[in-house]
Design a protein around this motif. Structure first.
Motif, PDB file in Angstrom:
ATOM      1  N   UNK A  54     152.897  55.551  81.451  1.00  0.00           N
ATOM      2  CA  UNK A  54     151.536  56.080  81.405  1.00  0.00           C
ATOM      3  C   UNK A  54     151.306  56.777  80.073  1.00  0.00           C
ATOM      4  N   UNK A  55     150.044  56.849  79.703  1.00  0.00           N
ATOM      5  CA  UNK A  55     149.637  57.546  78.494  1.00  0.00           C
ATOM      6  C   UNK A  55     148.249  58.129  78.763  1.00  0.00           C
ATOM      7  N   UNK A  93     147.993  55.765  67.425  1.00  0.00           N
ATOM      8  CA  UNK A  93     149.365  55.950  66.975  1.00  0.00           C
ATOM      9  C   UNK A  93     150.197  56.812  67.902  1.00  0.00           C
ATOM     10  N   UNK A  94     149.609  57.206  69.063  1.00  0.00           N
ATOM     11  CA  UNK A  94     150.379  57.998  70.035  1.00  0.00           C
ATOM     12  C   UNK A  94     151.502  57.154  70.611  1.00  0.00           C
ATOM     13  N   UNK A  95     152.714  57.685  70.588  1.00  0.00           N
ATOM     14  CA  UNK A  95     153.878  56.953  71.091  1.00  0.00           C
ATOM     15  C   UNK A  95     153.777  56.796  72.595  1.00  0.00           C
ATOM     16  N   UNK A  96     154.009  55.565  73.044  1.00  0.00           N
ATOM     17  CA  UNK A  96     153.937  55.258  74.465  1.00  0.00           C
ATOM     18  C   UNK A  96     155.333  55.071  75.046  1.00  0.00           C
ATOM     19  N   UNK A 132     156.454  51.455  70.992  1.00  0.00           N
ATOM     20  CA  UNK A 132     155.100  50.989  71.286  1.00  0.00           C
ATOM     21  C   UNK A 132     154.151  52.160  71.096  1.00  0.00           C
ATOM     22  N   UNK A 133     153.049  51.944  70.427  1.00  0.00           N
ATOM     23  CA  UNK A 133     152.072  52.987  70.135  1.00  0.00           C
ATOM     24  C   UNK A 133     150.676  52.475  70.439  1.00  0.00           C
ATOM     25  N   UNK A 134     149.756  53.471  70.657  1.00  0.00           N
ATOM     26  CA  UNK A 134     148.353  53.098  70.839  1.00  0.00           C
ATOM     27  C   UNK A 134     147.773  52.638  69.505  1.00  0.00           C
ATOM     28  N   UNK A 135     146.874  51.640  69.571  1.00  0.00           N
ATOM     29  CA  UNK A 135     146.312  51.073  68.342  1.00  0.00           C
ATOM     30  C   UNK A 135     144.817  51.303  68.223  1.00  0.00           C
ATOM     31  N   UNK A 136     144.189  51.988  69.221  1.00  0.00           N
ATOM     32  CA  UNK A 136     142.752  52.238  69.161  1.00  0.00           C
ATOM     33  C   UNK A 136     142.487  53.709  69.430  1.00  0.00           C
ATOM     34  N   UNK A 146     151.182  49.525  81.253  1.00  0.00           N
ATOM     35  CA  UNK A 146     150.728  50.816  80.751  1.00  0.00           C
ATOM     36  C   UNK A 146     149.464  51.199  81.508  1.00  0.00           C
ATOM     37  N   UNK A 147     149.468  52.449  82.055  1.00  0.00           N
ATOM     38  CA  UNK A 147     148.316  52.980  82.782  1.00  0.00           C
ATOM     39  C   UNK A 147     147.806  54.218  82.056  1.00  0.00           C
ATOM     40  N   UNK A 148     146.506  54.275  81.876  1.00  0.00           N
ATOM     41  CA  UNK A 148     145.894  55.439  81.246  1.00  0.00           C
ATOM     42  C   UNK A 148     145.685  56.516  82.311  1.00  0.00           C
TER      43      UNK A 148
END
Length: 790
Positions: free
Chosen positions: A167-168, A175-178, A217-221, A256-258
């Motif tokens: 989750x994130x 760029x937040x690390x997942x 893995x990182x967020x890209x948006x 991945x779940x937000x």
């Protein structure tokens, strides 16, 4: 012995193999051992040389996963002693010898017969030896060498922990690390690029990215919104050979779940609501619900409702249901359609958990307007008071008015009202009510001492609609009147001592009254004035609702009269005052000096109550006859004398008793009292009466002078010894008593011979300390002393 290898793969091995083929195997891949040479030349001595060894190449390589039809050639063993004539035999031992690796014992060629897997075993350790075929003796020492399995890229990268669930938070920065994923490759990481892995993303763009080297893995948006999309499935690929063409690859899935954050304020679907509430709604009941929507979930969607304004803010209240997140509207006060037909409320819903990072998206609250319409309902009659309390005196006549209740129809129709009392049983009907006016009257005579309070329920109904009922509680208090005289609190057991003095308090009494305190205490105690004055006892009012009984004369005698009766009067403080008479019973008892009662039964007293004269004469005659018989029996016993010794065979104990008390100290004729004064006076020069003395006794004056210096105890012991040693003592015991009291008796003499004829001033109180034997004497002298003092 030399070892030749033909499986040269790496560049170094290729060069070595090239040199080997150009210059022969004897130069580089052989183990050359020369023996010590001893030359004997003329004129020279023996010379010793160290053995010269060739260069040792002790490592072979074999390619894994060989799939050819023929065994794979590994290398060759060769000894310097081998002349090529077949006289040398090569032997191979160690791991896999004979099964995986075989050797030609004549040529020394080594082959691999099976396909090997480096991931299962990376190398094999073997031993080579050359022996003489004829003698079976070793030609050279045993040599150890290693066959390494050379790696090929036959294993693809694997994700051992996949698939992944992670989750994130939504609205996270780009760029937040997942998550970091890791793939493993079973190939040799030290040889080539077979185990060098590169990561790439196959699915999940443009929302996420992966670092090709680390697998992070990182967020890209920016600002990924959970409310727009919550779940993502990302596929990550790992490829060896550094990602080159021909490399092997493996992949895994990352779900991945937000997670939610409070980035959405609550919103009411409508800005205006309308609610209908009947005027008959009960106070405290829920009359409606309202809800604001929040796109967030969990605690981020929690909210509270409040009434911020409106004319119904004091009539209604709102609370929050934690489970449904609804606002529950409740009634605080009763509604009345005839007074007010509608109310307006401004209701606000606000989040309870705020995230200040998203305050720019606020405010995180919303408001709406609620209009409440009050519905008209045919209501039951309404009493003027929620409850009534009324008073009535006890003993009032039947039909006495107690009070009135009033109820009216709250509706605009204003119908007539009728009243009635709810009675559980007919015998409990102490009150009646007028059906039209609501006036309550007594139907029985009331007694406060039996029932001081009544609770009844009055019901009112409308004439037009008898089914609509209202109830009210009416408490009726019965007031007290002075109709009960006072009485003694209990049955008293009063005792007076025989040695009582005038004015002595012998008991304290009290009284009770069934009436209320206003008609009860204070109590007055007094003697009946119509009766003559009591010479024995009197009554004193202590003015604290108690009275004391006092004696009026000195000394009472149980033999004369053991019971006295004292009539008394008691009056209460009511208006008018009531009084009653009672009789106290007083018993005469014998008491100790400290006032404790010893006995209350008459002694030596014969009551003639209930006996006739003839019966009394018969009793007296019987008593006289019994006394005569007793006197005759005693006389005969004294006149009859038995011999001291009946016979020589009679060995009974002979106890001689003397019951003559004597005539006192001055009477010397009846009994010689000198023995009571001094033991020496009892020593007479006389013989024993039962035997003839054979021993001459000493003169009397010598004996007296001797005994005067001897103590009584020593005297008795001396006589006992003489009796035991006397040979003339008869065969039976002789009891001799000596009644000398001594000269230091604390009691002293109680004889009346020396007493004065006049009354003495001596204090006889010490007689009470001598014990129960002297109690009677102490009482007699105590009474004489008290009379003399008076």
């Amino acid at each position: 012995m030399k070892i030749t290898s033909t499986s040269c793969i790496c560049p170094v091995l290729v060069c070595l193999c090239f040199v080997q083929r150009c210059y022969g195997t004897a130069h580089h891949s052989s183990i050359k051992v020369t023996r010590n040479q001893t030359k004997h030349t003329e004129g020279e001595t023996e010379v010793h040389h160290r053995p010269k060894r060739g260069w040792v190449w002790n490592q072979f390589f074999v390619l894994e996963e060989h799939m050819g039809p023929d065994p794979q050639y590994v290398g060759k063993l060769h000894s310097n002693s081998d002349k090529g004539d077949g006289s040398v035999k090569y032997i191979l031992t160690g791991e896999g010898a004979g099964t995986i690796f075989i050797i030609d014992d004549t040529t020394g060629d080594i082959h691999s017969t099976k396909s090997l897997d480096r991931e299962q075993k990376t190398h094999y350790v073997l031993h080579a030896q050359a022996i003489d075929r004829r003698t079976n003796k070793p030609l050279e020492p045993e040599s150890e060498f290693i066959i390494k399995v050379q790696d090929i890229n036959d294993n693809a990268p694997k994700f051992t922990d996949g698939p992944y669930i992670v989750t994130v938070p939504e609205m996270s920065d780009m760029g937040t690390s997942v998550l970091q994923v890791t793939a493993t490759d079973a190939d040799d990481p030290t040889y080539g690029n077979s185990a060098r892995v590169v990561y790439s993303i196959l699915q999940g763009q443009p929302y996420f990215s992966v670092d090709p080297k680390t697998g992070v893995i990182r967020t890209a948006l920016h600002n990924m919104d959970r409310e727009a999309r919550e779940h993502y499935s990302v596929v990550i690929q790992a490829k060896d050979m550094a990602g080159q063409v021909g490399g092997l690859s493996g992949s895994t899935t990352v779900n991945i779940t937000l997670t939610d954050v409070n980035d959405n304020p609550p919103r009411f679907p409508q800005k205006h609501y309308q609610l209908y509430v009947p005027e008959s709604a009960q106070v405290g009941s829920a009359v409606g619900k309202i809800k604001a929507n929040d796109a967030d979930t969990g605690s981020n969607a929690d909210m509270t409702y409040s009434i911020t304004n409106g004319d119904g803010i004091g009539i209604f209240s709102i609370s929050t249901d934690k489970d449904t997140r609804e606002g529950i509207l409740s009634l605080k006060k009763p509604l009345n359609y005839e007074k007010k037909k509608s109310y307006t409320l401004n209701i606000e819903g606000a989040n309870t958990h705020l995230d200040f990072r998203f305050s720019h998206l606020g405010p995180f609250k919303d408001a709406t307007m609620l209009k409440i319409i009050v519905g008209d309902v045919d209501e039951p009659p309404l009493f003027s008071m929620p409850s009534y309390v009324m008073d009535v005196y006890e003993n009032a006549k039947v039909g006495t008015i107690v009070g009135t209740v009033l109820a009216q129809d709250p509706d605009s129709a204003n119908s007539l009202v009728r009243y009635f009392i709810n009675n559980s049983a007919e015998e409990d009907r102490f009150f009646d009510i007028d059906a039209n006016t609501g006036t309550i009257k007594t139907s029985k005579v009331l007694d406060r001492e039996e029932t001081p309070w009544y609770n009844i329920t009055v019901t009112a109904s409308e004439n037009d609609n008898p089914g609509l009922l209202s109830h009210v509680s009416v408490g009726i208090r019965v007031l007290d009147v002075n109709d009960n005289p006072p009485e003694l609190a209990r049955e008293y057991d009063i005792v007076v001592c025989e040695n009582s003095k005038p004015g002595q308090v012998i008991h304290t009494i009290t009284a009770t009254d069934k009436d209320d305190f206003a008609n009860g205490p204070r109590f007055n105690f007094f003697l009946d004035e119509r009766l003559p004055m009591n010479p024995n006892f009197t009554l004193k009012d202590n003015e604290d609702n108690t009275a004391s009984i006092l004696t009026r004369r000195r000394r009472f005698s149980r033999t004369m009269q053991d019971v006295y009766y004292l009539p008394i009067m008691i009056s209460d403080g009511g208006i008018p005052s009531l009084s009653s008479s009672s009789t106290l019973t007083i018993r005469v008892c014998a008491c100790e000096r400290d006032g404790r009662v010893r006995t209350c039964h008459a002694e030596a007293f014969l009551s003639s109550a209930g006996l006739s004269t003839g019966a009394l004469i018969a009793i007296l005659l019987c008593v006289l006859i019994l006394l005569a018989i007793v006197v005759l029996f005693i006389t005969l016993r004294r006149s009859k004398k038995e011999p001291l010794i009946i016979s020589e065979e009679d060995v009974r104990e002979n106890v001689v008793t003397y019951d003559d008390e004597g005539g006192g100290e001055e009477d010397t004729e009846a009994f010689d009292i000198t023995a009571l004064r001094n033991p020496s006076a009892a020593e007479e020069f006389k013989y024993r009466r039962d035997i003839r003395p054979e021993v001459q006794l000493t003169p009397r004056h010598q004996t007296l002078s001797t005994l005067e210096s001897i103590d009584v105890q020593e005297f008795i012991k001396q006589r006992l010894t003489e009796a035991d040693l006397d040979p003339s003592v008869p065969p039976y015991d002789s009891l001799q008593t000596y009644a000398y009291e001594g000269q230091r008796s604390e009691a002293g003499s109680i004889s009346s011979l020396d007493s004065a004829t006049t009354q003495s001033d001596q204090d006889y109180h010490f007689l009470g300390d001598w014990g129960p034997e002297f109690k009677k004497l102490a009482e007699l002298y105590g009474e004489m002393e008290s009379e003399r003092t008076t």
